[in-house]
Design a protein around this motif. Structure first.
Motif, PDB file in Angstrom:
ATOM      1  N   GLU A 286       5.389   0.282   1.003  1.00  9.56           N
ATOM      2  CA  GLU A 286       6.518  -0.375   0.342  1.00  9.56           C
ATOM      3  C   GLU A 286       6.513  -0.160  -1.168  1.00  9.56           C
ATOM      4  O   GLU A 286       7.563  -0.239  -1.813  1.00  9.56           O
ATOM      5  CB  GLU A 286       6.504  -1.871   0.666  1.00  9.56           C
ATOM      6  N   ASP A 287       5.346   0.101  -1.749  1.00 11.94           N
ATOM      7  CA  ASP A 287       5.279   0.345  -3.201  1.00 11.94           C
ATOM      8  C   ASP A 287       5.378   1.829  -3.550  1.00 11.94           C
ATOM      9  O   ASP A 287       5.118   2.235  -4.681  1.00 11.94           O
ATOM     10  CB  ASP A 287       4.005  -0.260  -3.799  1.00 11.94           C
ATOM     11  N   GLY A 288       5.773   2.648  -2.560  1.00 12.00           N
ATOM     12  CA  GLY A 288       6.032   4.054  -2.826  1.00 12.00           C
ATOM     13  C   GLY A 288       4.826   4.957  -2.793  1.00 12.00           C
ATOM     14  O   GLY A 288       4.917   6.133  -3.167  1.00 12.00           O
ATOM     15  N   GLU A 289       3.677   4.454  -2.321  1.00 16.86           N
ATOM     16  CA  GLU A 289       2.481   5.283  -2.232  1.00 16.86           C
ATOM     17  C   GLU A 289       2.422   5.983  -0.875  1.00 16.86           C
ATOM     18  O   GLU A 289       2.847   5.437   0.139  1.00 16.86           O
ATOM     19  CB  GLU A 289       1.226   4.415  -2.422  1.00 16.86           C
ATOM     20  N   ASN A 290       1.865   7.181  -0.872  1.00 16.38           N
ATOM     21  CA  ASN A 290       1.715   7.929   0.368  1.00 16.38           C
ATOM     22  C   ASN A 290       0.565   7.326   1.175  1.00 16.38           C
ATOM     23  O   ASN A 290      -0.600   7.433   0.801  1.00 16.38           O
ATOM     24  CB  ASN A 290       1.435   9.405   0.074  1.00 16.38           C
ATOM     25  N   ALA A 291       0.905   6.707   2.302  1.00 18.77           N
ATOM     26  CA  ALA A 291      -0.105   6.044   3.136  1.00 18.77           C
ATOM     27  C   ALA A 291      -1.025   7.043   3.824  1.00 18.77           C
ATOM     28  O   ALA A 291      -2.046   6.647   4.393  1.00 18.77           O
ATOM     29  CB  ALA A 291       0.582   5.167   4.182  1.00 18.77           C
ATOM     30  N   PHE A 292      -0.684   8.328   3.788  1.00 21.03           N
ATOM     31  CA  PHE A 292      -1.503   9.346   4.448  1.00 21.03           C
ATOM     32  C   PHE A 292      -2.578   9.926   3.535  1.00 21.03           C
ATOM     33  O   PHE A 292      -3.414  10.698   4.006  1.00 21.03           O
ATOM     34  CB  PHE A 292      -0.615  10.492   4.956  1.00 21.03           C
TER      35      PHE A 292
ATOM     36  N   ASP B 225      12.860   1.069  12.260  1.00 20.97           N
ATOM     37  CA  ASP B 225      12.718  -0.389  12.135  1.00 20.97           C
ATOM     38  C   ASP B 225      11.289  -0.818  12.469  1.00 20.97           C
ATOM     39  O   ASP B 225      10.724  -1.701  11.817  1.00 20.97           O
ATOM     40  CB  ASP B 225      13.705  -1.107  13.064  1.00 20.97           C
ATOM     41  N   ARG B 226      10.716  -0.193  13.494  1.00 18.32           N
ATOM     42  CA  ARG B 226       9.329  -0.501  13.845  1.00 18.32           C
ATOM     43  C   ARG B 226       8.388  -0.132  12.703  1.00 18.32           C
ATOM     44  O   ARG B 226       7.470  -0.901  12.352  1.00 18.32           O
ATOM     45  CB  ARG B 226       8.935   0.241  15.121  1.00 18.32           C
ATOM     46  N   ALA B 227       8.618   1.043  12.111  1.00 21.59           N
ATOM     47  CA  ALA B 227       7.795   1.450  10.972  1.00 21.59           C
ATOM     48  C   ALA B 227       7.951   0.471   9.822  1.00 21.59           C
ATOM     49  O   ALA B 227       6.960   0.090   9.166  1.00 21.59           O
ATOM     50  CB  ALA B 227       8.174   2.862  10.528  1.00 21.59           C
ATOM     51  N   ASP B 228       9.175   0.031   9.577  1.00 17.23           N
ATOM     52  CA  ASP B 228       9.440  -0.909   8.486  1.00 17.23           C
ATOM     53  C   ASP B 228       8.709  -2.233   8.709  1.00 17.23           C
ATOM     54  O   ASP B 228       8.160  -2.817   7.761  1.00 17.23           O
ATOM     55  CB  ASP B 228      10.953  -1.136   8.377  1.00 17.23           C
ATOM     56  N   GLU B 229       8.696  -2.695   9.956  1.00 15.69           N
ATOM     57  CA  GLU B 229       7.985  -3.938  10.271  1.00 15.69           C
ATOM     58  C   GLU B 229       6.496  -3.806  10.008  1.00 15.69           C
ATOM     59  O   GLU B 229       5.811  -4.794   9.732  1.00 15.69           O
ATOM     60  CB  GLU B 229       8.228  -4.312  11.733  1.00 15.69           C
ATOM     61  N   MET B 230       5.984  -2.585  10.099  1.00 14.91           N
ATOM     62  CA  MET B 230       4.564  -2.334   9.830  1.00 14.91           C
ATOM     63  C   MET B 230       4.314  -2.010   8.362  1.00 14.91           C
ATOM     64  O   MET B 230       3.168  -1.732   7.966  1.00 14.91           O
ATOM     65  CB  MET B 230       4.072  -1.185  10.725  1.00 14.91           C
ATOM     66  N   GLY B 231       5.384  -2.016   7.555  1.00 16.48           N
ATOM     67  CA  GLY B 231       5.242  -1.792   6.118  1.00 16.48           C
ATOM     68  C   GLY B 231       5.368  -0.360   5.672  1.00 16.48           C
ATOM     69  O   GLY B 231       4.936  -0.003   4.573  1.00 16.48           O
TER      70      GLY B 231
END
Length: 451
Positions: free
Chosen positions: A258-264, A123-129
């Motif tokens: 949220e758009d399915g891109e790898n944030a890493f 949930d914390r990760a989700d709040e951060m997007g």
């Protein structure tokens, strides 16, 4: 077509129960120490389980509630339904579903449920997007049983890393385990003999962190059950045999937007890692001592975390070698960019361990922690002076030190929640105290006739 308050997913499970001739359901959950528990009910109770839940006595479960707060409720997750492969040859089948635990006094999710602890992290990760993907690599040993069916530490093969038959005599067992896992919905990437005699690894695919934690519990159950069919004992004990490599559970992590891109992923970075990935890595390094109490939660865990047996004990990261705590594996595609924490072992509670890793990494992002330079040399060959020069700390050397680090780290302690954190610490302090007052066979062999 659904009935009452049943969802489409739940109705699909009810239909499959009928089609598969399932007569019993195992409603599974995990206690604070990571032991899988289950309440078995007739399959005809499945609809009631979905609509009302199944009640059980929480006071009988390690670290759950006191006797005066005993009534708890299991709510099965229909996405986790699977028919147990070792029961399908009988006249009727058994199936399992993994459950969330609810507090009957409030009707709310029980904060002492490890699955809830992980959901809070997500949930914390989700709040951060972000969404979180994870892939663990749990290793295990296969041992022969004695004439009474009890486990020994005698391996049934003499194989080594990636060996083939005839040295790897357990290849047929691994094959049957893989078939069983696939029947339960796993997608297996690879399997092989590990470094030590009798040691094995079966890798399954990346998934979201909650499904991954569910899969770890299922994996251990399937491996043990199918090994037993071959008159073998499978153990996830980190170091069952002295002076050889122990069993780890290297864990790969990445965040997706949220758009399915790898944030890493960052194509322009020297290591193809984004600013978020560097900060996430810095967060895990910052909180590594406290994470160790959760990811390496037994006295025996620290017999593995010693220099000389390929276990990562040095708090550093690298893009080239496996002597560091965190490694950046090669990635064929942007979606595969990830970091690998190499310290966890398969005795851990996967829900709590993943929650600790996620909170640590997110703390790194939120506070924009600076990631140190990677160490590309073999840290195993460094002496103490050179490690100090590079600013490389070591992980706690025993469970007592690790629990102390956990209590001093607000981020990781709070990640476990107000219920789980003190219960976990209490249990682990007691375990370490019991170990300290015990006398081992090694001490008797060394000192009894000498002094």
């Amino acid at each position: 077509m659904t009935s009452g308050n049943i969802t489409d997913t739940e109705q699909a499970v009810l239909d499959e129960i009928e089609e598969q001739d399932v007569d019993f359901l195992r409603l599974q959950f995990t206690d604070i120490l990571g032991t899988v528990k289950n309440v078995s009910v007739p399959a005809r109770q499945a609809e009631k389980a979905f609509t009302e839940g199944i009640y059980f006595d929480g006071s009988s479960i390690e670290g759950f509630v006191r006797i005066q707060e005993s009534d708890m409720r299991l709510k099965p997750d229909p996405d986790t339904f699977a028919v147990l492969p070792w029961r399908q040859k009988e006249e009727s089948a058994a199936a399992r579903m993994i459950c969330d635990v609810y507090d009957t006094s409030t009707g709310e999710p029980f904060e002492g449920d490890p699955r809830r602890v992980l959901k809070n992290a997500l949930d914390r990760a989700d709040e951060m997007g972000y969404t979180v993907n994870a892939a663990p690599e749990p290793e295990f040993f296969l041992f022969e049983e004695d004439e009474d069916g009890r486990a020994t530490t005698k391996t049934n093969d003499a194989g080594g890393y990636f060996d083939l038959a005839p040295k790897d005599l357990a290849s047929d067992v691994r094959r049957d385990i893989i078939y069983g896992l696939e029947e339960m919905g796993f997608e297996i990437e690879a399997s092989h003999h590990e470094v030590a005699e009798g040691q094995h690894e079966i890798n399954f695919t990346y998934d979201d962190a909650l499904a991954t934690a569910d899969n770890v519990g299922t994996f251990r159950t399937v491996v043990r059950a199918i090994a037993a069919q071959h008159d073998l004992h499978a153990t996830f004990m980190p170091k069952p045999i002295p002076r050889i490599n122990g069993s780890g559970m290297h864990t790969h992590l990445s965040l997706f937007t949220e758009d399915g891109e790898n944030a890493f992923h960052d194509e322009d970075d020297e290591f193809n890692l984004s600013d978020e990935a560097h900060a996430f890595t810095a967060g895990i390094l910052e909180h590594a001592p406290a994470i160790t109490a959760i990811a390496n939660p037994t006295v025996n865990s620290y017999k593995r975390l010693v220099p000389g047996y390929e276990a990562p004990v040095y708090v550093a990261w690298s893009d080239r070698n496996r002597s560091a705590l965190i490694r950046k594996p090669a990635a064929r595609t942007p979606a595969a960019s990830r970091v690998e924490l190499r310290s966890p072992d398969p005795s851990c509670n996967a829900y709590l361990a993943l929650a600790a890793m996620i909170h640590a990494g997110l703390d790194g992002i939120e506070n924009d922690l600076e990631c140190p330079d990677p160490v590309r040399e073999n840290i195993y060959e460094f002496d103490e002076e050179k490690r100090e020069e590079y600013g490389i700390d070591t992980l706690p050397s025993n469970l007592g030190e690790a629990v102390e680090a956990l209590e001093e780290d607000e981020v990781i302690y709070d990640a476990l929640g107000d219920h789980v954190a003190p219960k976990f610490v209490e249990a682990k302090e007691q375990e370490f105290e019991d170990y300290l007052v015990d006398v081992s066979d090694w001490e008797l062999d060394r000192y009894l006739e000498t002094f």
